[in-house]
Every structure is written in structure tokens, then in C-alpha cells.
Design a protein around this motif. Structure first.
Motif, PDB file in Angstrom:
ATOM      1  N   LEU A 203       0.704  -0.723   0.335  1.00 24.65           N
ATOM      2  CA  LEU A 203      -0.009  -0.116  -0.056  1.00 24.65           C
ATOM      3  C   LEU A 203       0.767   1.292   0.396  1.00 24.65           C
ATOM      4  CD1 LEU A 203      -2.709  -0.745   2.276  1.00 24.65           C
ATOM      5  CD2 LEU A 203      -2.793  -0.601   0.279  1.00 24.65           C
ATOM      6  N   THR A 204       2.379   1.402   1.119  1.00 24.77           N
ATOM      7  CA  THR A 204       3.232   2.156   0.523  1.00 24.77           C
ATOM      8  C   THR A 204       3.300   2.731  -0.933  1.00 24.77           C
ATOM      9  OG1 THR A 204       4.182   1.084   1.548  1.00 24.77           O
ATOM     10  CG2 THR A 204       3.370   2.153   3.015  1.00 24.77           C
ATOM     11  N   GLU A 205       3.775   1.948  -1.670  1.00 28.04           N
ATOM     12  CA  GLU A 205       4.491   1.380  -2.674  1.00 28.04           C
ATOM     13  C   GLU A 205       3.054   2.291  -3.596  1.00 28.04           C
ATOM     14  OE1 GLU A 205       6.176  -2.061  -2.980  1.00 28.04           O
ATOM     15  OE2 GLU A 205       7.789  -1.530  -1.692  1.00 28.04           O
ATOM     16  N   ILE A 206       2.044   3.035  -3.508  1.00 29.16           N
ATOM     17  CA  ILE A 206       0.759   2.783  -4.592  1.00 29.16           C
ATOM     18  C   ILE A 206       1.121   4.991  -5.056  1.00 29.16           C
ATOM     19  CG2 ILE A 206      -1.766   3.451  -4.714  1.00 29.16           C
ATOM     20  CD1 ILE A 206      -2.212   0.954  -2.727  1.00 29.16           C
ATOM     21  N   LYS A 207       1.199   3.931  -5.939  1.00 22.95           N
ATOM     22  CA  LYS A 207       0.959   5.658  -6.791  1.00 22.95           C
ATOM     23  C   LYS A 207       0.395   5.884  -7.865  1.00 22.95           C
ATOM     24  CE  LYS A 207       6.135   6.099  -6.956  1.00 22.95           C
ATOM     25  NZ  LYS A 207       7.313   6.511  -7.514  1.00 22.95           N
ATOM     26  N   HIS A 208      -0.933   6.494  -7.934  1.00 22.99           N
ATOM     27  CA  HIS A 208      -1.852   6.800  -8.759  1.00 22.99           C
ATOM     28  C   HIS A 208      -2.300   7.969  -8.352  1.00 22.99           C
ATOM     29  CE1 HIS A 208      -5.978   6.681 -10.606  1.00 22.99           C
ATOM     30  NE2 HIS A 208      -5.768   4.911 -10.913  1.00 22.99           N
ATOM     31  N   PRO A 209      -2.825   9.122  -9.296  1.00 23.39           N
ATOM     32  CA  PRO A 209      -3.344  10.176  -9.091  1.00 23.39           C
ATOM     33  C   PRO A 209      -4.710  10.391  -8.198  1.00 23.39           C
ATOM     34  CG  PRO A 209      -3.508   9.662 -11.542  1.00 23.39           C
ATOM     35  CD  PRO A 209      -2.984   8.473 -10.705  1.00 23.39           C
ATOM     36  N   LEU A 307      -8.889   8.562  -2.802  1.00 23.57           N
ATOM     37  CA  LEU A 307      -8.999   7.721  -2.156  1.00 23.57           C
ATOM     38  C   LEU A 307      -8.740   8.028  -0.926  1.00 23.57           C
ATOM     39  CD1 LEU A 307     -10.678   4.939  -4.253  1.00 23.57           C
ATOM     40  CD2 LEU A 307     -12.147   6.684  -2.829  1.00 23.57           C
ATOM     41  N   VAL A 308      -8.797   7.779   0.174  1.00 22.00           N
ATOM     42  CA  VAL A 308      -7.901   7.804   1.601  1.00 22.00           C
ATOM     43  C   VAL A 308      -8.369   6.018   2.087  1.00 22.00           C
ATOM     44  CG1 VAL A 308      -6.960  10.012   2.045  1.00 22.00           C
ATOM     45  CG2 VAL A 308      -8.687   9.044   3.136  1.00 22.00           C
ATOM     46  N   ASP A 309      -8.012   5.797   3.716  1.00 21.33           N
ATOM     47  CA  ASP A 309      -7.745   4.701   4.101  1.00 21.33           C
ATOM     48  C   ASP A 309      -8.295   3.282   3.842  1.00 21.33           C
ATOM     49  OD1 ASP A 309      -8.559   6.962   7.025  1.00 21.33           O
ATOM     50  OD2 ASP A 309     -10.649   6.882   6.808  1.00 21.33           O
ATOM     51  N   ILE A 310      -6.987   3.097   2.245  1.00 23.13           N
ATOM     52  CA  ILE A 310      -7.200   1.987   1.705  1.00 23.13           C
ATOM     53  C   ILE A 310      -7.358   0.558   2.480  1.00 23.13           C
ATOM     54  CG2 ILE A 310      -7.349   3.188  -0.475  1.00 23.13           C
ATOM     55  CD1 ILE A 310      -4.383   2.816  -0.113  1.00 23.13           C
ATOM     56  N   GLU A 311      -6.677   0.933   3.174  1.00 23.25           N
ATOM     57  CA  GLU A 311      -5.838  -0.155   4.112  1.00 23.25           C
ATOM     58  C   GLU A 311      -7.320  -1.069   5.442  1.00 23.25           C
ATOM     59  OE1 GLU A 311      -6.156   3.850   6.661  1.00 23.25           O
ATOM     60  OE2 GLU A 311      -5.065   2.700   4.778  1.00 23.25           O
ATOM     61  N   ASN A 312      -8.129  -0.124   4.855  1.00 23.76           N
ATOM     62  CA  ASN A 312      -9.050  -0.371   5.989  1.00 23.76           C
ATOM     63  C   ASN A 312     -10.092  -2.260   5.820  1.00 23.76           C
ATOM     64  OD1 ASN A 312      -9.256   1.608   7.386  1.00 23.76           O
ATOM     65  ND2 ASN A 312     -11.623   2.807   6.093  1.00 23.76           N
TER      66      ASN A 312
END
Length: 596
Positions: A203-209, A307-312
Motif C-alpha cells: 500500500l505504501t508503494e501505490i502511485k495513482h493520481p 481515496l484514503v483509508d484503503i488499509e481498512n
């Protein structure tokens, strides 16, 4: 950077999305105070219920906590110093406190508060969640000395188990502030130590606009701490609710603010909706299924949705509107759940208010006509029954197809290209993780449907029409039993009923009756004989000595009479007439003889 300090605890985490129902049963007077007994039920199962007793002062303390958070319109009855133990007053107070509880549980943002959960379910909410979060965050700062706490941001989100802190860099204070979040795992949490570590690192490596990826993620066995960029413009919900400050509490934004809630324009709905769909499509193609799509998890940064909180989903957290999914059995996959929640977010953008029901019968009149068909396919029972569209189908919809990002200007920098490398083994793990969540959802949907069926049957059984029908059936059965038990006046077992008499089938006549009936000739002779005087009888001889009586033979059954005898007897009965009898002459000698 992702760190898992110890193996995740496999305890059963509480599902805070299950709604609670509360009903005050009675009140009981103790020597120094009065308690109100409350029956609380979790979810649809009646057996999952308990009783808890509270004084009026505890109701007042709960109301004060809600007031401090920004909601001050709960109908709590006032205090009374004199006569507070009178019976009629206690009955009225009990009714008013029930109205207070109903208003408290009717509002979703109030019923999900930690203080409300602890008030109604003290056995499952004994731990102070704020102290637990502060302890874990203090340990995090010991291991990460580069960060410093600016201030805690209490209750800015909709989850009380998720706490936020505003932090800054110690080495370079000129850098913008960051946001630290802490959250406990949820009931769908099933990943192991190594699996969770690899997933968080990915998740920390995601790169998306259109995705605000975390800078670091650390799980210490109790909670997950995530550091990400702090965006002062706030979330999409803040934009809908009047552009409020993101550091205000959720209840202050929702109830205490004087700013009117604004509906977004069709152009903004089309733009923001397409950006969210593109982010969801990217995550789904990589194996990550984000079921937590709502206006609070979408940040507005430089006019762009992220989008945030994708770790949920990795921590097994359930959506806040999970009870809506339990009422709609056609939604049983994570993909359908994702599209359904996206439909709720579209409705909030178009109406300015979140939808408080699972579905709508029809679109409200204030919804734009270009958006109504799309919302009908996502939120009406007919649209859900026919099947929800996929994310690819939504992107191809004419409403969103015109909202694609324009090409970059000539000579300008190229747009950011989405990048995320996911190992095939991790994809398999994420698929299994999603399947377990789906199985739990289907099991809960079946339980809710069965509970509704039983409740509907009970209501039908206890209705007035059903009671009247059972009473009529009971009276009918009683009348039938009384008719069967009543003796017959004219039994038909000995003599079968016939429409006419015939010689071939004569009626049965007993031997006693046949011996008493004679022909006319014999009757006349017997009557003349009885008219003659009888001579006095001679004295009887002495009786002989007694001898042993011979054994009496067994009586033989009467012989069966033939059909001829029956015919003759019947003809004699039919031919009998009174006029054929001779008149008898009686010589009366009863008078006494007198000698001269």
C-alpha cells in the motif's frame, strides 16, 4: 515503510456496525435512588439481548457528553427535586426517557458513539479506547523519533475506534503537517503476520493520481498506525456540508454548524464520481477491494478527489452502512458492495444529505434528470434485483463518459501514471481474505432474513384477524364434537331405512312381537273361551318328596325364520281389522249371593 512488530491477535473483535435496540421495561425504587431497567438487543436475534439498569443522573451525564460534541437537541426530561419518587411521576419519566433513547438511536452518527455503546453495553465496552490509542501512539513515537505530536484531533471521523493526531517533523519543522491515524482490527480480520506485513508495504508503494497512499504503516498487535499527508481542505463530506474546517468533530459538522448543506453541481458530481471510479478500478485490478467508499474517505486536494483509508479492508473493518447490506440479500459479493456504497455517495453529492435507508423507491424530484436513471439502477429495489453494474460498466455510462480528464496541454508534463506491483501470491491471499468476508456477509444476511420471517409470522399470528379466525375454527370444532356425542332419538342400526315395504325384503321383527300377534280366527276363539266360567279346582295332592333336579339344557338360539313365515306374518298384520272381531258377552257374577 511497513512494520509488523508482533503477530496479530486472533481474538474476536466487536462488530460496532450492528445496531442496538433499547426498551425501558420498568423502574425499581431502591432506598436511596430509582433505577430504570433497560432491555437491549444487538442485531436481529432476540436471544442476543440483555438488561442494564441506569439512574436518571446517568442519562443526564450521557446527554452532557453528546452536548459537548455538538448535538444539543435530545429530548431529555428535566430534573425534579421534590416528589421524584412518586409512582405517577416515575411512570411519566420512564415514558420520556424512552423517547430520549429512541431519538438517540435513530441518528446514525449518535448511535455509533463510544459513550452510547458503553451506556447500553457496558460488558463489551469496558476498555477506554482513547487510553489504548494514546498508549500505542506513545510507543510509536519512541520507535519513530522523527515525529512530534502537534495536537490530537478527537472525533473528527465516524469511527470511535479510529483516532487521529496532527504531527510534524522534528528534523524539518517547515515541512507541512502530517496526519497519524490509529485503528483496531475489525471482525473480518484474517491475515497472518507475514501476509499483513507484505500487504501494508504494498500500500505504501501505490502511485495513482486519485489515491492518497500512506507514507508508513506500523502494526503492533493491538492497532495499526498510518502516517499520511494532511490535506487542510478536508474531505468530500466537508465540501458537501458547507466547506467546514476538517478539524471540527463530526457532530459539530453535522448538527452544530450554521452553514447550509450544499448540493454539488452536475459537473462536479460527474468529475468526482469518475475519479473515484478510476481509483476503484485500479485497486480492484490489483486484488485490493475497497468496500469503505463514502464521502468521508474521499479527500479534495487541488480540485481532485483522492481515496484514503484503503488499509481498512486489510484490517477487516466493516463499512459503517453494513446494516444496509444485511437488508439487501442480492448484494453478496465485495464487488456489488463496492458499487452499492458508491451509489450512496452519489446520492449524498446530489442531495446534500446522506441516505438513511438501504434503498429508495424513486429518485427525489430535486435530483437532476441526467443523474436519475443512474441512481435508479444503483439504489432502487428493482435495479438491485436485476443486478448492479460493474465498475467498468459505470465508467462506460454516458453520465461519466463525458467526465474523462482532458488530454494534457502540448509541451506540458505528462500525467502521473498509475504504478503498483503486486505479487501473484499476495493476490491469492487477498482473494481468500475477500471470500471470508463475503461468507460472513451471506451468513448474516440469512440470519436477518430468518429473523424477519419469524417476526412476521408472530405478528400475523397475533393480529386481530388471525385471532378471530382461530376463534371461529375453535367454535366450529366444538359444535362438531357436540353433534357426534349427542344420542340418536331413532336409531337406524337394527332396522335399516327403506323407502317402501316389499315382501322380498321384510323388516326384521323380534320373537316377542311375533308371539303376541295372532290371526283373526285364533283371536276370536281365545276370547270366547275366556268368557266361559271355570269350575272350582279339586284340592291338590301332597307334593312328592324332593328329588334332584335334572340338569337344565342350554337354551338354544331361536331358529331362523324363513322368508315364507315372514311373508305370512306380514300379510296377517296388513289384513288385520278391528271390525272382524266378535263382540264378547260378559256374564257378571261378582255380585254377592243373598239366601232367602
Amino acid at each position: 515503510m511497513a512494520t509488523v512488530l508482533e503477530r496479530a491477535d486472533k481474538k474476536a473483535y466487536m462488530d460496532d456496525s450492528v445496531p442496538l435496540k433499547a426498551a425501558i421495561l420498568t423502574h425499581r425504587a431502591l432506598p436511596d435512588h430509582v433505577e430504570f431497567v433497560i432491555k437491549v438487543q444487538r442485531g436481529p436475534k432476540p436471544e442476543d439481548s440483555w438488561e442494564v439498569a441506569h439512574r436518571y443522573n446517568e442519562f443526564s451525564e450521557l446527554n452532557d457528553v453528546i452536548k459537548e460534541c455538538g448535538y444539543a437537541t435530545l429530548p431529555l426530561p428535566p430534573k425534579k427535586l421534590i416528589g421524584s419518587s412518586e409512582r405517577q411521576f416515575l411512570i411519566e419519566r420512564q415514558q420520556k426517557l424512552q423517547v430520549f433513547l429512541d431519538a438517540l438511536l435513530h441518528e446514525p452518527f449518535l448511535s455509533s458513539r463510544y459513550e452510547v455503546k458503553k451506556f447500553l453495553d457496558p460488558s463489551n465496552y469496558t476498555e477506554n479506547i482513547y487510553d489504548t490509542a494514546l498508549r500505542d501512539v506513545s510507543m510509536f513515537f519512541r520507535s519513530e523519533p522523527t515525529w512530534n505530536v502537534v495536537k490530537p484531533l478527537k472525533d473528527i471521523g465516524s469511527r470511535f475506534r479510529k483516532q487521529y493526531y496532527l504531527i510534524e517533523s522534528k528534523t524539518n519543522p517547515s515541512l507541512p503537517n502530517h496526519l497519524l491515524s490509529w485503528v483496531e482490527p475489525g471482525p473480518d480480520f484474517s491475515l497472518g503476520h507475514r501476509e499483513l506485513e507484505v500487504s501494508l508495504k504494498t500500500l505504501t508503494e501505490i502511485k495513482h493520481p486519485y489515491i492518497l497512499s500512506p507514507m508508513s504503516a506500523t502494526f503492533n498487535g493491538t492497532g495499526l498506525m498510518v502516517v499520511r499527508k494532511y490535506v487542510p481542505t478536508g474531505s468530500l463530506r466537508d465540501r458537501i456540508w458547507g466547506g467546514l474546517k476538517p478539524q471540527l468533530t463530526l457532530l459539530q459538522k453535522c448538527f452544530a454548524s450554521t452553514q447550509p448543506k450544499a448540493r454539488l453541481s452536475v459537473a462536479d458530481i460527474r468529475k468526482y464520481g469518475r475519479q473515484v471510479l478510476e481509483a476503484l478500478q485500479f485497486l480492484q485490478s490489483k486484488g485490493f477491494v475497497l468496500g469503505h467508499v463514502h464521502s468521508g474517505n474521499v479527500i479534495i486536494d487541488d480540485g481532485c478527489c483522492k481515496l484514503v483509508d484503503i488499509e481498512n479492508s486489510l484490517l477487516g473493518l466493516v463499512p459503517l452502512n453494513r446494516h444496509f447490506l444485511l437488508d439487501v440479500r442480492k448484494i453478496h459479493t465485495t464487488s456489488d458492495e463496492l458499487v452499492f456504497m458508491f451509489g450512496h455517495m452519489l446520492y449524498e453529492m446530489a442531495s446534500g444529505e446522506p441516505l438513511k435507508t438501504a434503498s429508495i423507491d424513486s429518485c427525489p424530484p430535486h435530483i437532476d434528470l441526467t443523474l436519475s436513471p443512474l441512481l435508479s439502477s444503483l439504489l432502487t429495489p428493482q435495479g438491485i434485483k436485476t443486478g448492479l453494474p460493474t465498475i467498468e460498466a459505470l465508467l462506460a455510462n454516458e453520465f461519466f463518459s463525458s467526465g474523462a480528464a482532458p488530454p494534457p496541454p502540448a509541451g506540458g508534463p505528462p500525467p502521473e501514471k498509475p504504478v503498483l506491483k503486486v505479487h501473484s501470491k499476495l493476490k491469492e491471499i487477498l482473494v481468500v481474505h475477500a471470500q471470508k468476508a463475503e461468507q460472513r456477509l451471506v451468513a448474516q444476511q440469512k440470519m436477518v432474513a430468518e429473523s424477519k420471517r419469524v417476526s412476521k409470522a408472530k405478528e400475523s399470528f397475533m393480529s386481530e384477524d388471525a385471532k378471530m379466525k382461530r376463534r371461529r375454527n375453535q367454535q366450529k370444532q366444538m359444535s362438531l364434537h357436540s353433534t357426534e356425542d349427542e344420542p340418536e332419538a331413532y336409531p337406524t342400526t337394527a332396522v335399516p331405512r327403506q323407502t317402501s315395504l316389499s315382501l322380498s325384503q321384510p323388516p326384521t321383527v323380534t320373537a316377542v312381537k311375533s308371539s303376541a300377534v295372532a290371526t283373526p280366527s285364533s283371536s276370536s276363539s281365545s276370547s270366547s273361551t275366556a268368557a266361559k266360567p271355570k269350575a272350582p279346582a279339586a284340592p291338590a295332592a301332597p307334593p312328592p318328596p324332593p328329588t334332584a333336579a335334572p340338569p337344565q339344557p342350554r337354551p338354544q338360539p331361536p331358529p331362523q325364520r324363513s322368508n315364507d313365515n315372514r311373508g305370512a306374518l306380514l300379510s296377517s298384520i296388513e289384513g288385520f281389522g278391528k271390525g272382524k272381531l266378535k263382540k264378547a258377552v260378559t256374564n257378571d257374577r261378582s255380585a254377592p249371593l243373598v239366601s232367602r
